[in-house]
Enzyme design. Structure first.
Site, PDB file in Angstrom:
ATOM      1  N   TRP A 163       0.829  -1.218   0.000  1.00  0.00           N
ATOM      2  CA  TRP A 163       0.000   0.000   0.000  1.00  0.00           C
ATOM      3  C   TRP A 163       0.856   1.258   0.000  1.00  0.00           C
ATOM      4  O   TRP A 163       0.474   2.267  -0.613  1.00  0.00           O
ATOM      5  CB  TRP A 163      -0.993  -0.007   1.168  1.00  0.00           C
ATOM      6  CG  TRP A 163      -2.024  -1.076   1.012  1.00  0.00           C
ATOM      7  CD1 TRP A 163      -2.177  -2.200   1.767  1.00  0.00           C
ATOM      8  CD2 TRP A 163      -3.050  -1.151  -0.003  1.00  0.00           C
ATOM      9  NE1 TRP A 163      -3.213  -2.969   1.290  1.00  0.00           N
ATOM     10  CE2 TRP A 163      -3.764  -2.347   0.205  1.00  0.00           C
ATOM     11  CE3 TRP A 163      -3.408  -0.324  -1.076  1.00  0.00           C
ATOM     12  CZ2 TRP A 163      -4.838  -2.734  -0.603  1.00  0.00           C
ATOM     13  CZ3 TRP A 163      -4.480  -0.711  -1.886  1.00  0.00           C
ATOM     14  CH2 TRP A 163      -5.174  -1.902  -1.639  1.00  0.00           C
TER      15      TRP A 163
ATOM     16  N   LYS B 127     -12.340  -1.988   6.891  1.00  0.00           N
ATOM     17  CA  LYS B 127     -11.600  -2.885   7.778  1.00  0.00           C
ATOM     18  C   LYS B 127     -12.040  -2.715   9.230  1.00  0.00           C
ATOM     19  O   LYS B 127     -12.509  -3.661   9.841  1.00  0.00           O
ATOM     20  CB  LYS B 127     -10.101  -2.661   7.622  1.00  0.00           C
ATOM     21  CG  LYS B 127      -9.564  -3.362   6.385  1.00  0.00           C
ATOM     22  CD  LYS B 127      -8.856  -2.483   5.420  1.00  0.00           C
ATOM     23  CE  LYS B 127      -8.587  -3.223   4.111  1.00  0.00           C
ATOM     24  NZ  LYS B 127      -7.841  -2.425   3.149  1.00  0.00           N
TER      25      LYS B 127
ATOM     26  N   ASP C  31      -1.645   6.365   6.440  1.00  0.00           N
ATOM     27  CA  ASP C  31      -2.730   5.508   5.966  1.00  0.00           C
ATOM     28  C   ASP C  31      -2.968   4.483   7.077  1.00  0.00           C
ATOM     29  O   ASP C  31      -2.170   3.573   7.277  1.00  0.00           O
ATOM     30  CB  ASP C  31      -2.297   4.819   4.663  1.00  0.00           C
ATOM     31  CG  ASP C  31      -3.305   3.772   4.180  1.00  0.00           C
ATOM     32  OD1 ASP C  31      -4.331   3.558   4.862  1.00  0.00           O
ATOM     33  OD2 ASP C  31      -3.058   3.166   3.116  1.00  0.00           O
TER      34      ASP C  31
HETATM   35  C1  PLP Z   1      -7.356  -1.910   2.096  1.00  0.00           C
HETATM   36  C2  PLP Z   1      -6.302  -0.889   2.141  1.00  0.00           C
HETATM   37  C3  PLP Z   1      -6.273   0.177   1.232  1.00  0.00           C
HETATM   38  C4  PLP Z   1      -7.234   0.296   0.063  1.00  0.00           C
HETATM   39  O1  PLP Z   1      -8.484   0.689   0.459  1.00  0.00           O
HETATM   40  P1  PLP Z   1      -9.618   1.019  -0.630  1.00  0.00           P
HETATM   41  O2  PLP Z   1     -10.716   1.554   0.217  1.00  0.00           O
HETATM   42  O3  PLP Z   1      -9.942  -0.264  -1.317  1.00  0.00           O
HETATM   43  O4  PLP Z   1      -9.080   2.022  -1.572  1.00  0.00           O
HETATM   44  C5  PLP Z   1      -5.286   1.122   1.388  1.00  0.00           C
HETATM   45  N1  PLP Z   1      -4.383   1.045   2.381  1.00  0.00           N
HETATM   46  C6  PLP Z   1      -4.380   0.023   3.267  1.00  0.00           C
HETATM   47  C7  PLP Z   1      -3.357  -0.016   4.349  1.00  0.00           C
HETATM   48  C8  PLP Z   1      -5.338  -0.973   3.177  1.00  0.00           C
HETATM   49  O5  PLP Z   1      -5.330  -1.988   4.052  1.00  0.00           O
END
Ligand code: PLP
Length: 357
Positions: free
Chosen positions: A101, A193, A169
């Site tokens: 990511w 999540k 993030d």
């Molecule tokens: C799942 C995830 C993403 C992507 O999320 P989307 O909502 O599908 O764009 C980005 N960063 C991390 C750390 C993730 O676990």
């Protein structure tokens, strides 16, 4: 009804209490005669939904008035573009590369500014965390991924970046343990999540970082647009925000982030202890770097990994396969995974080992 324990990395299991409440309120939300889905986002009833969600998130993380809370669309991935578009000043930024990511964010940021990758564990396939100690950060911001959903690593502390805003993030570990929001310029998280339905992205942003986007920035990608309009410049993802609000309310009722931090540590320890005491299962990530949210592990062979995921699913423990980029197995045990779900997994792991070693 036969609910499974869903160990998917996302969209992930939601708390049963939250689903039940959403169900109970589905056809007639608080006497309005309609569901939240059908309701004008400008109505008084919906105003209360979004304002309460924000208030409860602020309470959970102790978020001060110096920060705006935004409910945006485009998932976490759109932030890979919005962050550089809004924070670019001198035209360079420092990135901590801890895997998949971060690399996606780096690739996107490179379109807008000069990316300096200040540390990375790419050479060892991201099986541990890069060390940011001693780095002299420079540029418009420092960027990191707090929990590496795919590799199963998680930063338990964050770099001190002084006057340079730290952007994190936190998609896969937001609200899982205590943090000091004041250490960050921006925290963002895709909701699917630890928060609620996919599509929604929660952004916590220090107010002085809003309003610096270039003139040519599309209006929907400018934080200013959303902060000036209470996340309602256009129709927001109303139902997702409603469910997120129910999750925040549920978390507060359980004792807030502190309570989850404790349970999450217990849950993760149950799985890691079993792995570490077994010669059948393995996880080679240094103990300090291990994620409490995504536990990755392997059996002695790829065939057994596949059999594990299949046999577990037959027992109602689903989505235990690792990400296609790394293979193996992965148990995602976010806030909504109850301790009984983890116990069921651990029991299954013991049985599987006995039957297959
Ligand atoms: C799942 C995830 C993403 C992507 O999320 P989307 O909502 O599908 O764009 C980005 N960063 C991390 C750390 C993730 O676990």
């Amino acid at each position: 009804m036969n609910r499974v324990y869903n160990f998917s990395s996302g969209p992930a299991q939601l708390p049963l209490d939250v689903l039940a409440k959403a169900q109970a309120e589905m056809l007639d939300y608080k006497g309005t005669g309609m569901s939240v889905m059908e309701m004008s986002h400008r109505s008084a009833a919906y105003k209360d939904v979004i304002e309460t969600a924000e208030k409860n998130l602020r309470a959970l993380y102790n978020i001060s008035d110096e920060y705006a809370v935004l409910f945006l669309q485009g998932g976490a991935s759109l932030q890979f573009s919005m962050v550089p578009m809004n924070l670019k000043k001198t035209g360079s930024a420092d990135f901590i590369d801890s895997g998949y990511w971060s690399q996606k964010a780096i690739k996107e940021a490179k379109k807008y500014l000069n990316v300096r990758t200040v540390c990375s564990t790419k050479e060892e396939n991201f099986n541990s965390l890069p060390n940011f100690d001693g780095i002299n950060f420079e540029g418009d911001y420092v960027y990191m991924t707090s929990n590496n959903t795919i590799y199963g690593t998680e930063f338990k502390r964050y770099p001190k970046t002084g006057n340079i805003p730290l952007v994190a993030d936190m998609s896969s570990d937001i609200l899982s343990r205590k943090i000091d929001v004041n250490d960050f310029g921006i925290i963002f998280a895709g909701a699917q999540k630890n928060i609620g339905p996919s599509g929604l992205c929660v952004v916590i942003i220090r107010k002085d970082l809003i309003g610096n986007a270039a003139e040519t920035t599309p209006i929907m990608l400018d934080y200013k647009t959303h902060s000036e309009n209470g996340s309602m410049y256009n129709t927001p993802p109303t139902y997702g925000i409603y469910v997120a609000g129910l999750v925040f309310e549920w978390m507060l009722a359980q004792g807030g982030v502190e309570a989850f931090e404790k349970i999450n540590a217990e849950k993760a320890a149950m799985v890691y202890d079993l792995i570490d005491n077994s010669s059948f299962y393995s996880n080679t990530i240094p103990a300090d770097d291990r994620s409490l949210m995504n536990v990755v592990f392997k059996t002695p062979s790829e065939d057994l990994d596949k059999k594990f995921a299949k046999d577990a699913a037959a027992k109602g423990l689903i989505s235990l396969g690792g990400h296609r980029a790394v293979g193996g197995l992965r148990a995602s045990i976010y806030n909504a995974m109850p301790i009984v779900g983890v116990k069921a997994l651990v029991e299954f792991m013991k049985d599987f080992e006995l039957a297959n070693k």
